[in-house]
Design a protein around this motif. Structure first.
Motif, PDB file in Angstrom:
ATOM      1  N   VAL A 402       0.834  -1.198   0.000  1.00  0.00           N
ATOM      2  CA  VAL A 402       0.000   0.000   0.000  1.00  0.00           C
ATOM      3  C   VAL A 402       0.873   1.255   0.000  1.00  0.00           C
ATOM      4  N   ASN A 403       0.471   2.222  -0.803  1.00  0.00           N
ATOM      5  CA  ASN A 403       1.136   3.526  -0.933  1.00  0.00           C
ATOM      6  C   ASN A 403       2.519   3.432  -1.565  1.00  0.00           C
ATOM      7  N   THR A 404       2.772   2.366  -2.319  1.00  0.00           N
ATOM      8  CA  THR A 404       4.043   2.234  -3.031  1.00  0.00           C
ATOM      9  C   THR A 404       3.766   1.901  -4.493  1.00  0.00           C
ATOM     10  N   ASP A 405       4.840   1.599  -5.221  1.00  0.00           N
ATOM     11  CA  ASP A 405       4.707   1.264  -6.640  1.00  0.00           C
ATOM     12  C   ASP A 405       4.970  -0.204  -6.916  1.00  0.00           C
ATOM     13  N   LEU A 406       4.941  -1.077  -5.884  1.00  0.00           N
ATOM     14  CA  LEU A 406       5.258  -2.493  -6.049  1.00  0.00           C
ATOM     15  C   LEU A 406       3.974  -3.328  -6.045  1.00  0.00           C
ATOM     16  N   VAL A 407       3.821  -4.157  -7.086  1.00  0.00           N
ATOM     17  CA  VAL A 407       2.639  -5.015  -7.267  1.00  0.00           C
ATOM     18  C   VAL A 407       3.108  -6.417  -7.612  1.00  0.00           C
ATOM     19  N   ALA A 408       2.392  -7.423  -7.111  1.00  0.00           N
ATOM     20  CA  ALA A 408       2.683  -8.825  -7.436  1.00  0.00           C
ATOM     21  C   ALA A 408       1.423  -9.477  -7.990  1.00  0.00           C
ATOM     22  N   THR A 409       1.595 -10.343  -8.986  1.00  0.00           N
ATOM     23  CA  THR A 409       0.476 -11.070  -9.577  1.00  0.00           C
ATOM     24  C   THR A 409       0.826 -12.545  -9.688  1.00  0.00           C
ATOM     25  N   GLY A 410      -0.208 -13.380  -9.662  1.00  0.00           N
ATOM     26  CA  GLY A 410      -0.013 -14.821  -9.781  1.00  0.00           C
ATOM     27  C   GLY A 410      -1.029 -15.438 -10.712  1.00  0.00           C
ATOM     28  N   ASP A 413       0.969 -20.232 -14.544  1.00  0.00           N
ATOM     29  CA  ASP A 413       2.034 -20.442 -15.517  1.00  0.00           C
ATOM     30  C   ASP A 413       3.358 -20.814 -14.867  1.00  0.00           C
ATOM     31  N   GLY A 414       3.381 -20.916 -13.516  1.00  0.00           N
ATOM     32  CA  GLY A 414       4.604 -21.309 -12.828  1.00  0.00           C
ATOM     33  C   GLY A 414       5.456 -20.147 -12.364  1.00  0.00           C
ATOM     34  N   PHE A 415       4.921 -18.914 -12.421  1.00  0.00           N
ATOM     35  CA  PHE A 415       5.704 -17.746 -12.007  1.00  0.00           C
ATOM     36  C   PHE A 415       4.825 -16.769 -11.224  1.00  0.00           C
ATOM     37  N   VAL A 416       5.456 -16.150 -10.243  1.00  0.00           N
ATOM     38  CA  VAL A 416       4.886 -14.969  -9.592  1.00  0.00           C
ATOM     39  C   VAL A 416       5.650 -13.777 -10.148  1.00  0.00           C
ATOM     40  N   ARG A 417       4.927 -12.798 -10.664  1.00  0.00           N
ATOM     41  CA  ARG A 417       5.569 -11.684 -11.344  1.00  0.00           C
ATOM     42  C   ARG A 417       5.410 -10.399 -10.514  1.00  0.00           C
ATOM     43  N   LEU A 418       6.526  -9.635 -10.439  1.00  0.00           N
ATOM     44  CA  LEU A 418       6.536  -8.363  -9.734  1.00  0.00           C
ATOM     45  C   LEU A 418       6.525  -7.229 -10.748  1.00  0.00           C
ATOM     46  N   TRP A 419       5.736  -6.195 -10.437  1.00  0.00           N
ATOM     47  CA  TRP A 419       5.537  -5.089 -11.360  1.00  0.00           C
ATOM     48  C   TRP A 419       5.828  -3.766 -10.672  1.00  0.00           C
ATOM     49  N   GLN A 420       6.285  -2.825 -11.478  1.00  0.00           N
ATOM     50  CA  GLN A 420       6.464  -1.450 -11.015  1.00  0.00           C
ATOM     51  C   GLN A 420       5.419  -0.578 -11.690  1.00  0.00           C
ATOM     52  N   THR A 421       4.651   0.148 -10.871  1.00  0.00           N
ATOM     53  CA  THR A 421       3.586   0.990 -11.413  1.00  0.00           C
ATOM     54  C   THR A 421       4.013   2.453 -11.376  1.00  0.00           C
ATOM     55  N   ASN A 422       3.574   3.191 -12.369  1.00  0.00           N
ATOM     56  CA  ASN A 422       3.816   4.626 -12.429  1.00  0.00           C
ATOM     57  C   ASN A 422       2.595   5.292 -13.061  1.00  0.00           C
ATOM     58  N   PRO A 423       1.611   5.646 -12.234  1.00  0.00           N
ATOM     59  CA  PRO A 423       0.380   6.228 -12.803  1.00  0.00           C
ATOM     60  C   PRO A 423       0.620   7.524 -13.557  1.00  0.00           C
ATOM     61  N   ASN A 424       1.578   8.334 -13.111  1.00  0.00           N
ATOM     62  CA  ASN A 424       1.825   9.606 -13.790  1.00  0.00           C
ATOM     63  C   ASN A 424       2.353   9.395 -15.205  1.00  0.00           C
ATOM     64  N   ALA A 425       3.194   8.370 -15.372  1.00  0.00           N
ATOM     65  CA  ALA A 425       3.742   8.068 -16.697  1.00  0.00           C
ATOM     66  C   ALA A 425       2.907   7.040 -17.450  1.00  0.00           C
ATOM     67  N   ARG A 432      10.460  -8.420 -12.157  1.00  0.00           N
ATOM     68  CA  ARG A 432      10.977  -9.722 -11.713  1.00  0.00           C
ATOM     69  C   ARG A 432       9.945 -10.804 -11.977  1.00  0.00           C
ATOM     70  N   SER A 433      10.429 -12.029 -12.137  1.00  0.00           N
ATOM     71  CA  SER A 433       9.573 -13.212 -12.205  1.00  0.00           C
ATOM     72  C   SER A 433      10.171 -14.279 -11.291  1.00  0.00           C
ATOM     73  N   ILE A 434       9.370 -14.778 -10.374  1.00  0.00           N
ATOM     74  CA  ILE A 434       9.815 -15.739  -9.366  1.00  0.00           C
ATOM     75  C   ILE A 434       9.189 -17.098  -9.681  1.00  0.00           C
ATOM     76  N   PRO A 435       9.973 -18.119  -9.963  1.00  0.00           N
ATOM     77  CA  PRO A 435       9.394 -19.426 -10.324  1.00  0.00           C
ATOM     78  C   PRO A 435       8.775 -20.139  -9.127  1.00  0.00           C
ATOM     79  N   ILE A 436       7.464 -20.349  -9.199  1.00  0.00           N
ATOM     80  CA  ILE A 436       6.718 -21.118  -8.193  1.00  0.00           C
ATOM     81  C   ILE A 436       5.658 -21.918  -8.954  1.00  0.00           C
ATOM     82  N   ALA A 437       5.722 -23.237  -8.854  1.00  0.00           N
ATOM     83  CA  ALA A 437       4.834 -24.098  -9.625  1.00  0.00           C
ATOM     84  C   ALA A 437       3.446 -24.149  -8.991  1.00  0.00           C
ATOM     85  N   GLY A 438       2.437 -24.381  -9.846  1.00  0.00           N
ATOM     86  CA  GLY A 438       1.072 -24.563  -9.377  1.00  0.00           C
ATOM     87  C   GLY A 438       0.216 -23.324  -9.512  1.00  0.00           C
TER      88      GLY A 438
END
Length: 488
Positions: A402-410, A413-425, A432-438
């Motif tokens: 919360v209140n930062t630019d770091l987001v994670a999605t699952g 496909d075997g990966f957890v992906r990290l995202w950087q958000t920039n609403p102004n741009a 990053r992509s972190i390998p985790i199966a299932g």
């Protein structure tokens, strides 16, 4: 100080003389002459022979000041007079108290910041600290931590034999020391994040009440949430009812009834005991756990609600599933804002702050939104790629710091992906992509974004459409090393 400061006309203190013979009787302050008429007594104000003529009555001002009572009051209450005046001088007014606490708070901040900065930079550090805390309190704070991410380590795993089925939901305490996990089973586990031990386990099955149809079903903990003060834990056990537990003692407190179909999402409003619930019956309900009572229902979605989130304001955001809409509910204003942009069912939504949020759906897209725009300001299509059948891997979980630019999605496909958000741009970049199966059924960050807890399983939390046999049913702890945290 004269007694007129303390005595009022007709007060009882000036009439306590019980012995009228004590001292010489006087008339207008002069001794009574021998053989003369008796004068006015100090007690009754009447002469012994009858009422005193009007010309002999003392003025009203003289009745208020009695010389004999001065000596009596000063001898009995002189100490109280001194105490009264001293207490009045030492009493602290509300304004003085606020000023004293503010000075004390600034002194503590200066001591903390002095350890980190030089004397010439101390004032700037204190000012920045106060500004940060203010923006955080009003929900407008924004910290950039995604760019400082150095590495990720997903080697630590939390696993228990009771949770041999897919992990479905996670809830982390505000201090990050306790983790609560639910699975496709009847047990709720309480983990210590520091030692990796199970502190308690609770069986939700005895407290589950079957619906009126009487059909038996397996317990299924698909949603958990905690109040900010760690007084209440709410969980959805796969049916229309909500169970309320005490997270400290792990005792069942109450079962809330009101939904007509399975509850899919739960969230507490930050800093309160107001609980928001979303279910497949297309409604959002508000509960007050201080009274353990239902408050009201919100309607608008055309299909079952799949996800819900809230921060400190009296607002909630929901994903409407197959109606492909997101809605912000303004509870006090009794109105709602509708957002459209996904091409298929929306499965999850999270608030970044009071002005921006992120969502994911079955179309495989991750979208970044502004509360002031009806369409997403940025969308990443096929965020988790295509599956074996050439269909987009749909998003199953989203988490934010919360209140930062770091987001994670699952997804699956075997990966957890990290995202950087920039609403102004208007940017949403994968970093990053972190390998985790299932299937990734749940994601949760700690408060500073240094740890990410991942609920992984062989099946999706809501069904058994297909199964990843190579995956394991466990919780993966991802340690995120940030440059700013390492420099401190």
């Amino acid at each position: 100080m004269s007694s007129s400061f303390f005595l009022k006309p007709g007060s009882k203190a000036g009439k306590k003389r019980k012995n009228p013979t004590a001292g010489a009787a006087t008339t207008k302050g002069k001794p009574l002459k021998k053989g003369g008429k008796p004068g006015k007594s100090a007690k009754s104000g009447q002469s012994a022979a009858g009422p005193v003529p009007k010309k002999q009555r003392r003025p009203k001002e003289e009745d208020e000041e009695i010389a004999s009572d001065d000596d009596e009051y000063n001898s009995d209450a002189g100490g109280n007079t001194l105490a009264f005046s001293s207490d009045e001088g030492e009493e602290e007014t509300p304004q003085d108290k606020r000023l004293r606490l503010a000075k004390q708070y600034l002194t503590e901040i200066e001591k903390q910041e002095a350890e980190r900065a030089e004397d010439k930079e101390l004032s700037q550090s204190v000012e920045q600290r106060l500004q940060t805390e203010y923006l955080d309190s009003v929900g407008k704070l924004r910290r950039n931590i995604a760019g400082s991410l150095k590495s990720c380590d997903a080697s630590r795993v939390l696993k228990h034999k009771i949770h041999h089925t897919p992990i479905c939901s996670l809830a982390l305490s505000p201090d990050g020391k306790l983790l609560f996990a639910g699975a496709k089973s009847q047990f709720l586990l309480k983990w210590c994040t520091e030692t990796g031990e199970v502190l308690a386990k609770s069986d939700v099955l005895p407290h589950r009440e079957e619906p009126e149809t009487g059909k038996k079903r397996r317990s299924h903990i698909i949603a958990i949430c905690l109040s900010t003060d760690m007084k209440y834990l709410a969980l959805a056990e796969g049916g229309p009812h909500i169970q309320i537990w005490c997270p400290q003692t792990m005792k069942h407190l109450k079962t809330l009834k009101g939904h007509r179909d399975s509850v899919a999402g739960l969230v507490f409003r930050k800093g309160t005991h107001d609980l928001y619930s979303a279910a497949k019956d297309r409604s959002v309900k508000i509960w007050s756990l201080d009274e353990m009572a239902y408050v009201e229902s919100l309607f608008g979605h055309q299909t079952g609600v799949t996800s819900i989130d809230a921060l400190s304001r009296e607002r909630a955001i929901t994903a409407g599933g197959s109606d492909c809409s997101l809605r912000i509910w303004k509870i006090t204003e009794e109105s709602q804002l509708i957002y459209n942009g996904h091409k298929d069912s929306i499965e999850c939504v999270k608030l970044i702050n009071d002005e921006h949020f992120v969502s994911g759906g079955m179309d495989g897209a991750v979208s970044l939104w502004s509360a002031l725009k009806k369409k997403p300001i940025c969308t990443s299509q096929l965020a988790h790629g295509l599956g074996e059948n050439k269909v987009a891997n749909w998003l199953t979980a989203v988490a934010v710091v919360v209140n930062t630019d770091l987001v994670a999605t699952g997804s699956c496909d075997g990966f957890v992906r990290l995202w950087q958000t920039n609403p102004n741009a208007r940017k949403l970049e994968e970093i990053r992509s972190i390998p985790i199966a299932g299937f990734i059924n749940g994601l949760v960050f700690n408060s500073d974004g240094t740890k990410l807890y991942v609920a992984a399983g062989q099946e999706h939390r809501l069904g058994r459409w297909w199964r990843h046999k190579e995956a394991k049913n466990h919780i993966v702890v991802v340690d995120l090393k940030l440059q700013s945290a390492a420099s401190k």
